[in-house]
Scaffold this motif. Sequence first.
Motif, PDB file in Angstrom:
ATOM      1  N   ILE A  34     125.703 -15.223  15.111  1.00 20.31           N
ATOM      2  CA  ILE A  34     124.519 -15.999  14.756  1.00 20.31           C
ATOM      3  C   ILE A  34     123.999 -15.514  13.410  1.00 20.31           C
ATOM      4  O   ILE A  34     124.024 -14.313  13.127  1.00 20.31           O
ATOM      5  CB  ILE A  34     123.393 -15.819  15.803  1.00 20.31           C
ATOM      6  N   TYR A  36     120.420 -15.435  11.214  1.00 21.29           N
ATOM      7  CA  TYR A  36     118.986 -15.596  11.298  1.00 21.29           C
ATOM      8  C   TYR A  36     118.366 -15.465   9.908  1.00 21.29           C
ATOM      9  O   TYR A  36     118.881 -14.759   9.039  1.00 21.29           O
ATOM     10  CB  TYR A  36     118.358 -14.519  12.190  1.00 21.29           C
ATOM     11  N   GLN A  38     114.574 -14.452   8.223  1.00 22.57           N
ATOM     12  CA  GLN A  38     113.276 -13.873   8.551  1.00 22.57           C
ATOM     13  C   GLN A  38     112.382 -13.858   7.321  1.00 22.57           C
ATOM     14  O   GLN A  38     112.689 -13.208   6.323  1.00 22.57           O
ATOM     15  CB  GLN A  38     113.427 -12.461   9.113  1.00 22.57           C
ATOM     16  N   LYS A  42     106.930 -12.822   9.903  1.00 20.37           N
ATOM     17  CA  LYS A  42     107.351 -13.729  10.965  1.00 20.37           C
ATOM     18  C   LYS A  42     108.554 -13.181  11.716  1.00 20.37           C
ATOM     19  O   LYS A  42     109.200 -12.226  11.284  1.00 20.37           O
ATOM     20  CB  LYS A  42     107.698 -15.097  10.382  1.00 20.37           C
ATOM     21  N   GLY A  43     108.840 -13.789  12.830  1.00 20.95           N
ATOM     22  CA  GLY A  43     110.015 -13.409  13.595  1.00 20.95           C
ATOM     23  C   GLY A  43     111.270 -14.048  13.038  1.00 20.95           C
ATOM     24  O   GLY A  43     111.202 -15.006  12.274  1.00 20.95           O
ATOM     25  N   PRO A  44     112.422 -13.509  13.394  1.00 22.35           N
ATOM     26  CA  PRO A  44     113.682 -14.117  12.962  1.00 22.35           C
ATOM     27  C   PRO A  44     113.796 -15.554  13.456  1.00 22.35           C
ATOM     28  O   PRO A  44     113.441 -15.854  14.596  1.00 22.35           O
ATOM     29  CB  PRO A  44     114.739 -13.225  13.616  1.00 22.35           C
ATOM     30  N   PHE A  46     116.386 -18.761  13.999  1.00 20.95           N
ATOM     31  CA  PHE A  46     117.782 -19.156  14.142  1.00 20.95           C
ATOM     32  C   PHE A  46     118.175 -20.161  13.059  1.00 20.95           C
ATOM     33  O   PHE A  46     117.446 -21.122  12.797  1.00 20.95           O
ATOM     34  CB  PHE A  46     117.986 -19.770  15.528  1.00 20.95           C
ATOM     35  N   ASP A  49     124.972 -20.893  14.388  1.00 22.58           N
ATOM     36  CA  ASP A  49     125.832 -19.993  15.138  1.00 22.58           C
ATOM     37  C   ASP A  49     127.278 -20.494  15.090  1.00 22.58           C
ATOM     38  O   ASP A  49     127.563 -21.623  14.681  1.00 22.58           O
ATOM     39  CB  ASP A  49     125.363 -19.831  16.584  1.00 22.58           C
ATOM     40  N   PHE A  89     120.031 -12.070   8.298  1.00 20.21           N
ATOM     41  CA  PHE A  89     120.915 -11.142   8.950  1.00 20.21           C
ATOM     42  C   PHE A  89     121.749 -11.825  10.013  1.00 20.21           C
ATOM     43  O   PHE A  89     121.377 -12.858  10.556  1.00 20.21           O
ATOM     44  CB  PHE A  89     120.172  -9.924   9.502  1.00 20.21           C
ATOM     45  N   PHE A 101     122.581  -6.555  15.914  1.00 22.49           N
ATOM     46  CA  PHE A 101     122.114  -7.139  14.658  1.00 22.49           C
ATOM     47  C   PHE A 101     122.488  -6.269  13.471  1.00 22.49           C
ATOM     48  O   PHE A 101     122.478  -5.044  13.549  1.00 22.49           O
ATOM     49  CB  PHE A 101     120.589  -7.298  14.690  1.00 22.49           C
ATOM     50  N   GLY A 102     122.777  -6.919  12.369  1.00 26.02           N
ATOM     51  CA  GLY A 102     122.972  -6.228  11.112  1.00 26.02           C
ATOM     52  C   GLY A 102     121.633  -5.894  10.471  1.00 26.02           C
ATOM     53  O   GLY A 102     120.582  -6.313  10.934  1.00 26.02           O
ATOM     54  N   GLY A 103     121.684  -5.131   9.380  1.00 21.24           N
ATOM     55  CA  GLY A 103     120.460  -4.646   8.740  1.00 21.24           C
ATOM     56  C   GLY A 103     119.756  -5.661   7.865  1.00 21.24           C
ATOM     57  O   GLY A 103     118.579  -5.497   7.568  1.00 21.24           O
TER      58      GLY A 103
ATOM     59  N   HIS B  41     117.031   0.064  10.115  1.00 20.62           N
ATOM     60  CA  HIS B  41     117.660   0.010  11.433  1.00 20.62           C
ATOM     61  C   HIS B  41     117.884  -1.406  11.934  1.00 20.62           C
ATOM     62  O   HIS B  41     118.579  -1.602  12.912  1.00 20.62           O
ATOM     63  CB  HIS B  41     116.806   0.746  12.464  1.00 20.62           C
ATOM     64  N   GLY B  42     117.315  -2.381  11.325  1.00 21.35           N
ATOM     65  CA  GLY B  42     117.455  -3.725  11.853  1.00 21.35           C
ATOM     66  C   GLY B  42     116.771  -3.850  13.197  1.00 21.35           C
ATOM     67  O   GLY B  42     115.917  -3.042  13.578  1.00 21.35           O
ATOM     68  N   LEU B  43     117.146  -4.836  13.938  1.00 22.84           N
ATOM     69  CA  LEU B  43     116.583  -5.073  15.267  1.00 22.84           C
ATOM     70  C   LEU B  43     117.358  -4.270  16.301  1.00 22.84           C
ATOM     71  O   LEU B  43     118.587  -4.341  16.353  1.00 22.84           O
ATOM     72  CB  LEU B  43     116.675  -6.558  15.610  1.00 22.84           C
ATOM     73  N   PHE B  90     109.359  -7.261  18.608  1.00 28.76           N
ATOM     74  CA  PHE B  90     109.641  -8.679  18.765  1.00 28.76           C
ATOM     75  C   PHE B  90     110.121  -8.963  20.177  1.00 28.76           C
ATOM     76  O   PHE B  90     110.941  -8.228  20.729  1.00 28.76           O
ATOM     77  CB  PHE B  90     110.714  -9.141  17.778  1.00 28.76           C
ATOM     78  N   HIS B 104     115.817 -16.784  20.568  1.00 27.98           N
ATOM     79  CA  HIS B 104     114.719 -17.253  19.726  1.00 27.98           C
ATOM     80  C   HIS B 104     113.576 -16.267  19.850  1.00 27.98           C
ATOM     81  O   HIS B 104     113.277 -15.783  20.944  1.00 27.98           O
ATOM     82  CB  HIS B 104     114.289 -18.659  20.138  1.00 27.98           C
ATOM     83  N   PHE B 105     112.937 -16.005  18.724  1.00 28.64           N
ATOM     84  CA  PHE B 105     111.994 -14.906  18.626  1.00 28.64           C
ATOM     85  C   PHE B 105     110.555 -15.354  18.476  1.00 28.64           C
ATOM     86  O   PHE B 105     110.267 -16.405  17.889  1.00 28.64           O
ATOM     87  CB  PHE B 105     112.349 -14.032  17.414  1.00 28.64           C
ATOM     88  N   GLY B 106     109.649 -14.498  18.982  1.00 29.66           N
ATOM     89  CA  GLY B 106     108.249 -14.646  18.665  1.00 29.66           C
ATOM     90  C   GLY B 106     107.954 -14.077  17.285  1.00 29.66           C
ATOM     91  O   GLY B 106     108.869 -13.611  16.582  1.00 29.66           O
ATOM     92  N   ASP B 107     106.694 -14.095  16.897  1.00 29.56           N
ATOM     93  CA  ASP B 107     106.319 -13.653  15.554  1.00 29.56           C
ATOM     94  C   ASP B 107     105.970 -12.180  15.474  1.00 29.56           C
ATOM     95  O   ASP B 107     105.548 -11.704  14.417  1.00 29.56           O
ATOM     96  CB  ASP B 107     105.179 -14.512  15.013  1.00 29.56           C
TER      97      ASP B 107
END
Lengths: 111, 114
Positions: A34, A36, A38, A42-44, A46, A49, A89, A101-103, B41-43, B90, B104-107
């Motif tokens: 996937i 993403y 960001q 805010k959050g990542p 989508f 994919d 990412f 996840f990547g950095g 570190h990323g997520l 998150f 899918h992510f929150g903020d």
Amino acid sequence: GESVGLHLPTLSVQEGDNSIINCAYSNSASDYFIWYKQESGKGPQFIIDIRSNMDKRQGQRVTVLLNKTVKHLSLQIAATQPGDSAVYFCAERAAGNKLTFGGGTRVLVKP
Amino acid sequence: DAGITQSPRHKVTETGTPVTLRCHQTENHRYMYWYRQDPGHGLRLIHYSYGVKDTDKGEVSDGYSVSRSKTEDFLLTLESATSSQTSVYFCAISVGGGGNQPQHFGDGTRLSIL
């Protein structure tokens, strides 16, 4: 452990040009990937994919390419716009319903 | 919009205090996740849930606990917060099971432990 990584931490691109963001993964058992986006605060979000039985998938202005031979994933953004400035990412799924996840790569779009 | 709400959005607290973060979803998805995001570190996955009262550990679960008593709510608790837990947290949901669906992510919740 195995992880997802990125070649370039920052990518500067002229508005209107195409962007290419790269990602190397090391787990040959990964079967789902996937991308993403960001934005700050805010959050990542989508983007797109791809499953391991495919080598290319297109969305709106974006294309993901998967090269399983060299374990490489890329995201191409056509006609990059100022709103594309963000951190991008990749993520991979090796087992179960968990992602690694990547950095991230920061994309800066110059006007 | 996956209908994910995280609360609070920002919190500052002191070392040693308990902290609970809440993730609320409106679409009855089975899988829910808690991540932390730190520079370099990323997520990283803390805990996840695959149903009511069904949870499992992620890669950085030490110092954290979770609970899921209802489909729509997934709580993350820091029993005794430490400065190393200062991070952005998150919550995510997976729109389908089987692992071949995006999360899918929150903020996020920005948590500072002083």
